[in-house]
Design a protein around this motif. Structure first.
Motif, PDB file in Angstrom:
ATOM      1  N   PHE A  90       0.861  -1.181   0.000  1.00  5.84           N
ATOM      2  CA  PHE A  90       0.000   0.000   0.000  1.00  5.84           C
ATOM      3  C   PHE A  90       0.900   1.233   0.000  1.00  5.84           C
ATOM      4  O   PHE A  90       1.805   1.339   0.839  1.00  5.84           O
ATOM      5  CB  PHE A  90      -0.901   0.016   1.231  1.00  5.84           C
ATOM      6  N   VAL A  91       0.651   2.142  -0.913  1.00  7.23           N
ATOM      7  CA  VAL A  91       1.476   3.344  -1.047  1.00  7.23           C
ATOM      8  C   VAL A  91       0.705   4.530  -0.472  1.00  7.23           C
ATOM      9  O   VAL A  91      -0.330   4.924  -1.011  1.00  7.23           O
ATOM     10  CB  VAL A  91       1.838   3.599  -2.522  1.00  7.23           C
ATOM     11  N   SER A 171       4.333   9.135  -5.392  1.00  2.91           N
ATOM     12  CA  SER A 171       4.710  10.220  -6.310  1.00  2.91           C
ATOM     13  C   SER A 171       3.837  11.431  -5.986  1.00  2.91           C
ATOM     14  O   SER A 171       2.755  11.618  -6.552  1.00  2.91           O
ATOM     15  CB  SER A 171       4.512   9.777  -7.763  1.00  2.91           C
ATOM     16  N   ASP A 172       4.307  12.237  -5.054  1.00  2.00           N
ATOM     17  CA  ASP A 172       3.547  13.404  -4.613  1.00  2.00           C
ATOM     18  C   ASP A 172       3.816  14.616  -5.495  1.00  2.00           C
ATOM     19  O   ASP A 172       4.824  14.683  -6.219  1.00  2.00           O
ATOM     20  CB  ASP A 172       3.922  13.745  -3.171  1.00  2.00           C
ATOM     21  N   ASP A 173       2.934  15.591  -5.412  1.00  2.00           N
ATOM     22  CA  ASP A 173       3.221  16.881  -6.033  1.00  2.00           C
ATOM     23  C   ASP A 173       4.433  17.482  -5.330  1.00  2.00           C
ATOM     24  O   ASP A 173       4.590  17.347  -4.103  1.00  2.00           O
ATOM     25  CB  ASP A 173       2.021  17.822  -5.894  1.00  2.00           C
ATOM     26  N   GLU A 174       5.293  18.146  -6.087  1.00  2.00           N
ATOM     27  CA  GLU A 174       6.573  18.608  -5.541  1.00  2.00           C
ATOM     28  C   GLU A 174       6.399  19.460  -4.293  1.00  2.00           C
ATOM     29  O   GLU A 174       7.137  19.316  -3.310  1.00  2.00           O
ATOM     30  CB  GLU A 174       7.332  19.402  -6.616  1.00  2.00           C
ATOM     31  N   TRP A 182       3.189  11.837   7.237  1.00  2.00           N
ATOM     32  CA  TRP A 182       3.923  10.591   6.981  1.00  2.00           C
ATOM     33  C   TRP A 182       3.522  10.013   5.632  1.00  2.00           C
ATOM     34  O   TRP A 182       2.341   9.964   5.277  1.00  2.00           O
ATOM     35  CB  TRP A 182       3.635   9.552   8.062  1.00  2.00           C
ATOM     36  N   ALA A 183       4.511   9.590   4.881  1.00  2.00           N
ATOM     37  CA  ALA A 183       4.273   8.958   3.588  1.00  2.00           C
ATOM     38  C   ALA A 183       5.259   7.805   3.422  1.00  2.00           C
ATOM     39  O   ALA A 183       6.355   7.819   3.999  1.00  2.00           O
ATOM     40  CB  ALA A 183       4.433   9.967   2.461  1.00  2.00           C
ATOM     41  N   GLY A 184       4.877   6.823   2.669  1.00  2.96           N
ATOM     42  CA  GLY A 184       5.748   5.674   2.461  1.00  2.96           C
ATOM     43  C   GLY A 184       4.956   4.475   1.964  1.00  2.96           C
ATOM     44  O   GLY A 184       3.869   4.613   1.409  1.00  2.96           O
TER      45      GLY A 184
END
Length: 217
Positions: A90-91, A171-174, A182-184
């Protein structure tokens, strides 16, 4: 045959082209890693999708089921779509829009052909079983003639289709990378548990290596 699959109007990717693969190594690897598939077909204008087991022999893919199965009887000599999907993670991104999944999937198109010859059908079923559990078939009681009559095997060429693979981080917006969110990736794997003996197993029967060492994926 190692040539890549020809890209057709049905198999080409409409978006996320970088995730598309048409080489046989990628497609074969996905088919070999996950025996569970879904087969789509149409009966009287109504689409259906049936889960079943598949196995690959060279450049052909096979599946089987009951000879009385409406799904198999209507798939014979018909156009079908066979898919296999593996969830790897899961991303989690910094926005709902960019949440995703790490997956490997293959989609194949073709005409399902019934294996008619009894000897060939028996050999296909043997290959299927031994592919999951090496050398198990020879340890079993021989198939009765009725066993084979009650079972249908279908196959089709791996000639049209594609694979789609996503790996890695979100792949987030810059501008979102500066947010304190938190992301991962939460990895997902298939876990094989400890084999459970049949309650009616007779005394003295030992667990074979193909059961003790069974793995998938």
């Amino acid at each position: 045959m190692n040539d890549p699959l020809v890209v057709t109007e049905k198999s080409r990717l409409r978006r996320m082209h970088s995730r598309g693969y048409f080489d046989r190594a990628t497609i074969n690897g996905i088919l070999d890693a996950q025996p569970l598939c879904s087969v789509g077909y149409v009966i009287d204008g109504q689409p259906y999708v049936t889960p079943t087991f598949q196995w690959r022999e060279g450049d052909r893919v096979y599946w089987h089921g009951s000879s009385a199965s409406r799904a198999l009887r209507n798939s014979k000599d018909a156009k079908v779509c066979l898919t296999v999907a593996i969830l790897d993670g899961f991303v989690l991104a910094r926005s709902g829009m960019h949440h995703s999944l790490n997956t490997r999937s293959a989609m194949l198109f073709g005409t399902a052909v019934k294996v008619e010859d009894p000897a060939e059908k028996l050999e296909k079923l043997r290959t299927f079983l031994d592919g999951l559990f090496p050398e198990r078939y020879d340890t079993l009681r021989p198939d009765y003639e009725q066993d084979l009559k009650a079972t249908m095997v279908l196959g089709m060429d791996i000639a049209e289709g594609s694979a789609k693979v996503r790996t890695g981080d979100p792949s987030d917006d810059e501008e979102d990378y500066a947010l304190p969110i938190w992301a991962g990736v939460i990895p997902v794997t298939t876990h094989v548990g400890t084999p459970i003996p049949d309650a009616r197993l007779i005394d003295g029967v030992k667990m074979p290596d193909h059961v003790r060492n069974f793995r998938i994926g």
